[in-house]
Write a protein that holds these residues in place. Structure first.
Motif, PDB file in Angstrom:
ATOM      1  N   THR A  23       0.849  -1.187   0.000  1.00  0.00           N
ATOM      2  CA  THR A  23       0.000   0.000   0.000  1.00  0.00           C
ATOM      3  C   THR A  23       0.886   1.239   0.000  1.00  0.00           C
ATOM      4  OG1 THR A  23      -0.148   0.439   2.392  1.00  0.00           O
ATOM      5  CG2 THR A  23      -1.564  -1.302   1.505  1.00  0.00           C
ATOM      6  N   MET A  91      -3.631   8.002  -4.599  1.00  0.00           N
ATOM      7  CA  MET A  91      -2.593   7.283  -3.861  1.00  0.00           C
ATOM      8  C   MET A  91      -2.713   7.504  -2.353  1.00  0.00           C
ATOM      9  SD  MET A  91       0.707   8.009  -6.276  1.00  0.00           S
ATOM     10  CE  MET A  91       1.086   6.959  -7.683  1.00  0.00           C
ATOM     11  N   SER A  93      -5.482   8.190  -0.891  1.00  0.00           N
ATOM     12  CA  SER A  93      -6.864   7.852  -0.533  1.00  0.00           C
ATOM     13  C   SER A  93      -7.627   9.074  -0.035  1.00  0.00           C
ATOM     14  CB  SER A  93      -6.884   6.738   0.530  1.00  0.00           C
ATOM     15  OG  SER A  93      -6.204   5.597   0.079  1.00  0.00           O
ATOM     16  N   SER A 101      -9.801   2.525   3.350  1.00  0.00           N
ATOM     17  CA  SER A 101      -8.685   3.325   2.844  1.00  0.00           C
ATOM     18  C   SER A 101      -7.463   2.476   2.526  1.00  0.00           C
ATOM     19  CB  SER A 101      -8.313   4.427   3.840  1.00  0.00           C
ATOM     20  OG  SER A 101      -7.785   3.883   5.030  1.00  0.00           O
ATOM     21  N   SER A 105      -5.871   2.001  -1.083  1.00  0.00           N
ATOM     22  CA  SER A 105      -4.455   2.280  -1.287  1.00  0.00           C
ATOM     23  C   SER A 105      -3.744   1.117  -1.961  1.00  0.00           C
ATOM     24  CB  SER A 105      -3.797   2.593   0.067  1.00  0.00           C
ATOM     25  OG  SER A 105      -2.430   2.856  -0.065  1.00  0.00           O
ATOM     26  N   GLU A 108      -4.488   1.225  -5.595  1.00  0.00           N
ATOM     27  CA  GLU A 108      -3.744   2.294  -6.259  1.00  0.00           C
ATOM     28  C   GLU A 108      -2.263   1.960  -6.366  1.00  0.00           C
ATOM     29  OE1 GLU A 108      -5.405   4.775  -7.848  1.00  0.00           O
ATOM     30  OE2 GLU A 108      -7.085   3.521  -7.177  1.00  0.00           O
ATOM     31  N   LYS A 109      -1.741   1.154  -5.442  1.00  0.00           N
ATOM     32  CA  LYS A 109      -0.353   0.699  -5.566  1.00  0.00           C
ATOM     33  C   LYS A 109      -0.219  -0.206  -6.791  1.00  0.00           C
ATOM     34  CE  LYS A 109       3.798   0.788  -3.584  1.00  0.00           C
ATOM     35  NZ  LYS A 109       4.074   0.483  -2.173  1.00  0.00           N
ATOM     36  N   ARG A 396       0.587   9.431   5.849  1.00  0.00           N
ATOM     37  CA  ARG A 396      -0.462   8.497   6.289  1.00  0.00           C
ATOM     38  C   ARG A 396      -0.163   7.943   7.680  1.00  0.00           C
ATOM     39  NH1 ARG A 396      -4.165   6.188   2.748  1.00  0.00           N
ATOM     40  NH2 ARG A 396      -3.978   4.170   3.790  1.00  0.00           N
TER      41      ARG A 396
END
Length: 579
Positions: A23, A91, A93, A101, A105, A108-109, A396
């Motif tokens: 992530t 990326m 979130s 989330s 993530s 998106e990774k 994050r």
């Protein structure tokens, strides 16, 4: 067969390792939750959730979505910039509910992995809508195991990307016509995106000019003819039936692809001397059609994927992105036989679905333990973080959030723009790699991720941390480290300088086995006693440990200042640069 999997609860170290790699980072609380899970449970949580599509990008000048409709003079001039910021927003979130989330993530990774593989240079494409639809194409294929359509797999993504509007522009596919073939995309399709050129550093020299060991120059020429006759669809009206996303169009018309080479294409011994030829049932009075031209591309991709080398090359890309990039031929050969071969078998047996291969890798003993006999360097801390993987996970971890684009468009772009600026200062020109091979750190043997670190980029990495942590430094993103410790660390640990240092190290640094401050008891298996003592000394300054305990328990007003020394020393350390 699949890689042997790790069993038992992850614990903090393995949970943090998984979330760093799979992530764009996690909070301390999320790491604690994952520490109680087995790898199978963790991977299910990350990759087997139903997720929403991102909120569409908005042009701040008009307050309207622009990627679905033609751009006019009313739109902002630099829409590419807003799209890059929008991608960064996915990326991190931005605006995504906390319950999903991490899964968001993780998806998106995967999207970012596909971007690093099928690279795009935004300035050459020069059309933000094309880039947006390509990004959505990657998102469609990222979690392919969740899609019951068998056409949603990595092999078929290779077909789709071959007629993608952005790819047609960036590698001159729109200039490739019969009788005047442009070989750019055909060459990169073979060398970069599919079969590769063998295992770097281990290949004997070839004896025949134009023979690259797994394909020949003649295969490039024949492939260019297969790929001829396509054009960018400026209207974005030609939709792919599997994805419902726009793709390129043939020159001429769908019933007469007049610029496509309609002859038989002969390939070399590396592809079994096979041919690609038009399907008579798809021709129109002997003339090529969009359907026949697309079918030839599918035939060609089938040939490429019939070579075992293709699955291995893709699996090496996966391995280097998520696990480790070996820097010597000796290491590469061992991993190739013990790990990559098994990954490739899983990939091919699963119909070239990407997600199951990555899931098995992230559940494997090898991912968590660097199984004996495979590599000498532990997988923990084996990768230098990219600027994206340094900046976004740091934010994050401290639970710094970015508002959703529909909640506050201005604040969304301001925050993601600041992230992009920081990424750029650390030498990652986001969506602007120096050449079509991509960002050197993902492909360039034998340096790989070491490209990220130079004297200038390292200084800028440290500046990012100092600005984030230090009260007196000016910056958009700020962390109150006193509040962080008070809200996340039990008082009994926070009041003890040694326990606090070790507790933070478990979450922030990748190698944290057998922590001790005693040199005599140090087995040097991870973070050494010398390094721990350095962090403690930077933290305490001129105070002793007992005085810190007294001051913490008394809630002295300057505790934040002293904690900033600790966090700055740990987050500006070489160890924190490692994922």
């Amino acid at each position: 067969m699949p890689l042997p999997e790790f069993s038992g609860a992850l614990g903090i170290k393995r949970a943090a390792h998984l979330l760093r790699r799979a992530t764009f980072g996690a909070t301390k609380q999320q790491i604690d939750v994952f520490a109680a899970l087995t790898p199978a449970q963790a991977i299910t949580s990350l990759f087997r959730q139903s997720l929403p599509d991102p909120a569409l990008p908005i042009d701040p000048k008009t307050g309207q979505v622009w990627v679905l409709t033609p751009v006019t003079d009313a739109n902002s001039m630099d829409l590419d910039s807003f799209l890059r910021k929008w991608i960064i927003g996915q990326m991190i979130s931005a605006g995504v509910p906390s319950g999903i989330s991490l899964a968001y993530s993780a998806r998106e990774k995967m999207v970012h992995f596909l971007h690093t593989h099928f690279t795009t240079i935004m300035s050459k494409v020069s059309n933000s809508r094309s880039i947006y639809y390509q990004n959505q194409l990657f998102r469609t294929f990222a979690l392919d195991a969740l899609n019951s359509n068998p056409a949603i797999n990595f092999k078929n993504l290779t077909v789709k990307i071959s007629v993608d509007n952005a790819m047609l522009r960036v590698l001159d596919g729109n200039l490739n016509v019969k009788g005047s073939e442009n070989e750019n995309y055909a060459r990169e399709l073979l060398e970069l995106y599919s079969i590769g050129r063998g295992l770097e550093g281990t290949l004997p020299p070839t004896t025949e000019q134009g023979d690259y060991g797994v394909y020949k120059e003649d295969d490039v020429k024949a492939a260019a003819r297969v790929l001829s006759g396509w054009d960018v669809d400026e209207d974005f009206a030609n939709l792919d039936p599997d994805t419902n996303l726009p793709r390129g169009k043939v020159k001429g018309s769908p019933t007469n692809a007049s610029s496509h080479d309609n002859t038989t294409k002969q390939f070399s011994v590396h592809f079994g001397n096979a041919t690609v030829q038009p399907n008579p049932a798809l021709l129109n009075g002997g003339n090529p059609t969009e359907a026949s031209a697309l079918d030839e591309i599918s035939q060609w991709i089938d040939l490429i994927y019939s070579s075992p080398q293709t699955a291995k090359n893709i699996c090496w890309k996966i391995y280097r992105f998520f696990v480790y990039a070996p820097h010597t031929p000796e290491e590469s050969i061992v991993i190739d036989g013990a790990i990559i071969a098994e990954m490739a078998n899983t990939f091919a047996a699963g119909g070239f679905k990407l997600q199951p291969v990555i899931e098995n890798l992230l559940r494997s003993q090898h991912f968590y333990e660097a199984t004996a006999g495979t590599v000498t360097d532990d997988n923990f801390g084996g990768i230098i973080k990219s600027p994206i993987d340094l900046i976004i996970p740091t934010l994050r971890f401290f639970d710094i959030t970015v508002p959703g684009i529909t909640v506050s468009t201005t604040d969304f772009y301001a925050a993601t723009g600041e992230i992009e600026t920081q990424v750029t200062t650390q030498a990652m020109k986001f969506y602007e790699p120096s050449d079509i091979a991509g960002y050197e750190s993902y492909f360039q043997f034998p340096i790989y991720h070491r490209w990220w670190i130079t004297p200038n980029t390292l200084a800028n990495r440290y500046n990012f941390i100092r600005t984030l942590i230090t009260t007196m430094e000016q910056g958009m993103f700020k962390v109150n480290v006193y509040d962080f410790v008070k809200n996340n660390i039990p008082d009994a640990i926070a009041a003890d300088a040694r326990l606090l240092t070790m507790e933070l190290a478990k979450y922030l640094l990748p190698v944290t086995d057998n922590l001790t401050f005693d040199d005599a008891a140090d087995d040097t298996s991870g973070l050494t006693a010398k390094r721990l003592n350095y962090f403690k000394e930077r933290f305490l300054q001129t105070f002793d440990e007992a005085y810190w305990t007294t001051r913490w328990n008394a809630n002295e007003p300057d505790l934040r200042d002293q904690l900033e020394y600790l966090f700055n020393s740990m987050l500006q350390s070489p160890e924190y640069q490692l994922a």
